[in-house]
Design a protein around this motif. Sequence first.
Motif, PDB file in Angstrom:
ATOM      1  N   GLY A 171      29.836  25.815  49.806  1.00 22.60           N
ATOM      2  CA  GLY A 171      31.014  25.190  49.223  1.00 22.60           C
ATOM      3  C   GLY A 171      32.285  25.948  49.561  1.00 22.60           C
ATOM      4  O   GLY A 171      32.250  27.125  49.914  1.00 22.60           O
ATOM      5  N   SER A 172      33.414  25.249  49.440  1.00 21.32           N
ATOM      6  CA  SER A 172      34.712  25.884  49.674  1.00 21.32           C
ATOM      7  C   SER A 172      35.249  26.482  48.372  1.00 21.32           C
ATOM      8  O   SER A 172      35.164  25.859  47.319  1.00 21.32           O
TER       9      SER A 172
ATOM     10  N   GLY B  70      32.062  31.609  48.746  1.00 25.55           N
ATOM     11  CA  GLY B  70      31.816  30.388  49.503  1.00 25.55           C
ATOM     12  C   GLY B  70      32.095  30.523  50.992  1.00 25.55           C
ATOM     13  O   GLY B  70      32.002  31.597  51.580  1.00 25.55           O
TER      14      GLY B  70
ATOM     15  N   GLN C 101      39.176  26.851  42.522  1.00 25.25           N
ATOM     16  CA  GLN C 101      38.897  28.068  41.752  1.00 25.25           C
ATOM     17  C   GLN C 101      39.823  29.195  42.177  1.00 25.25           C
ATOM     18  O   GLN C 101      40.434  29.168  43.245  1.00 25.25           O
TER      19      GLN C 101
ATOM     20  N   MET D 120      26.409  27.470  47.903  1.00 27.19           N
ATOM     21  CA  MET D 120      26.514  26.448  46.848  1.00 27.19           C
ATOM     22  C   MET D 120      26.175  25.064  47.424  1.00 27.19           C
ATOM     23  O   MET D 120      26.848  24.583  48.327  1.00 27.19           O
TER      24      MET D 120
ATOM     25  N   LEU E   6      27.346  25.832  38.960  1.00 27.60           N
ATOM     26  CA  LEU E   6      27.586  25.480  40.363  1.00 27.60           C
ATOM     27  C   LEU E   6      26.439  24.653  40.945  1.00 27.60           C
ATOM     28  O   LEU E   6      26.455  24.299  42.118  1.00 27.60           O
TER      29      LEU E   6
ATOM     30  N   HIS F 192      34.068  39.461  42.952  1.00 31.90           N
ATOM     31  CA  HIS F 192      33.910  38.053  43.336  1.00 31.90           C
ATOM     32  C   HIS F 192      33.489  37.946  44.809  1.00 31.90           C
ATOM     33  O   HIS F 192      34.138  38.514  45.689  1.00 31.90           O
TER      34      HIS F 192
ATOM     35  N   CYS G 215      27.714  35.898  48.195  1.00 26.52           N
ATOM     36  CA  CYS G 215      27.990  35.133  49.420  1.00 26.52           C
ATOM     37  C   CYS G 215      28.091  36.088  50.608  1.00 26.52           C
ATOM     38  O   CYS G 215      27.554  35.832  51.689  1.00 26.52           O
TER      39      CYS G 215
HETATM   40  C1  LIG Z   1      32.109  27.915  46.503  1.00 29.13           C
HETATM   41  C2  LIG Z   1      31.417  29.009  45.771  1.00 29.13           C
HETATM   42  N1  LIG Z   1      30.206  29.433  46.239  1.00 29.13           N
HETATM   43  C3  LIG Z   1      29.559  30.419  45.595  1.00 29.13           C
HETATM   44  C4  LIG Z   1      30.092  31.004  44.476  1.00 29.13           C
HETATM   45  C5  LIG Z   1      29.327  32.115  43.754  1.00 29.13           C
HETATM   46  O1  LIG Z   1      30.026  33.275  43.740  1.00 29.13           O
HETATM   47  C6  LIG Z   1      31.353  30.542  44.012  1.00 29.13           C
HETATM   48  N2  LIG Z   1      31.956  31.079  42.910  1.00 29.13           N
HETATM   49  N3  LIG Z   1      31.977  29.552  44.691  1.00 29.13           N
END
Ligand SMILES: Cc1ncc(CO)c(N)n1
Length: 273
Positions: A17-18, A25, A50, A86, A122, A216, A220
């Motif tokens: 995911g982005s 991500g 986010q 994700m 998620l 954070h 990933c």
């Molecule tokens: C897009 C995305 N993938 C993974 C995580 C897990 O850290 C996140 N917060 N956001």
Amino acid sequence: MNTDTSPKIPVVLTIAGSDSGGGAGIQADLRTFAFHCVHGTSAITCVTAQNTLGVVGVEAIPPEVVVAQINAVCDDIGVQSAKTGMLLNKEIIAAVAEQVEALQIPNLVVDPVMVSRTGFQLLDDDAVKNLRNLLIPKAALVTPNRYEAQILSGLPINSLDDMRAASQIIHRNTGVKVVLVKGGGMQGSLRGVDIWFDGHHTETLTTKHVDTKNTHGTGCTLSAAIAANLARGSDLITAVKQAKEYVTNALSYSLAIGKGQGPVGHFFPLLNK
Ligand SMILES: Cc1ncc(CO)c(N)n1
Ligand SMILES: Nc1ncnc2c1ncn2[C@@H]1O[C@H](COP(=O)(O)OP(=O)(O)OP(=O)(O)O)[C@@H](O)[C@H]1O
């Protein structure tokens, strides 16, 4: 241009995911790939809104568009390894698992992303079954964090022994080649300790604990670095050890940006030069 002089750069695919805040991500994955000198390609599964304070919105990409991205990359360019992050829902997981099989994508690392550090879900509740039954069995390595390992094993995890027991249950239940239970969600110095189980051997992989709130993107970054190291020819245990060192450095140089948990920093090779 004389293409004979082009360097041979391995190609890696991230299916994830982005993150608009750029810390996790796809954004973390592509940055990690670049710092490992591999060419990053991507299949985006969802778009999250986010920042360092948390996730405020998410929109899924239709499964057929995820599949089209994977096919576009694999049909033309080809990849030496891939990672998933994700995946959001059961339809996307099923579609990704089918393509991994159909295209025989090698060296697959599955990061079974379920919940963000800030507690935002998620992955849909009804998607865990597809993750466990369809995708994880096709992986060379699955990298659950404390919470994900609890869901996948059914065991509460409060100690290193619990992490070891969970790794064995996940291995047995999914048939995945190797399980790496990550310790970032544990207490104190256990946060730098991960458990490796390959069906025969358990290894306790320890790097120094970095005391920072800016974590954070650790998960990933770890799975992306493992995939990059595999594409560069490392064997799996070496790829994991090298990736852990990378994450420890990225934590040591994490970025105090935003009002919440900042991202790990990837620029350490360029700093102090
Ligand atoms: C897009 C995305 N993938 C993974 C995580 C897990 O850290 C996140 N917060 N956001
Ligand atoms: N404070 C820390 N010091 C050293 N290593 C850490 C620390 N926190 C996490 N790690 C390491 O980072 C890697 C990722 O683990 P973690 O459990 O944080 O993943 P995650 O929860 O999936 O990450 P994310 O926050 O991106 O979802 C592991 O190798 C873990 O040992």
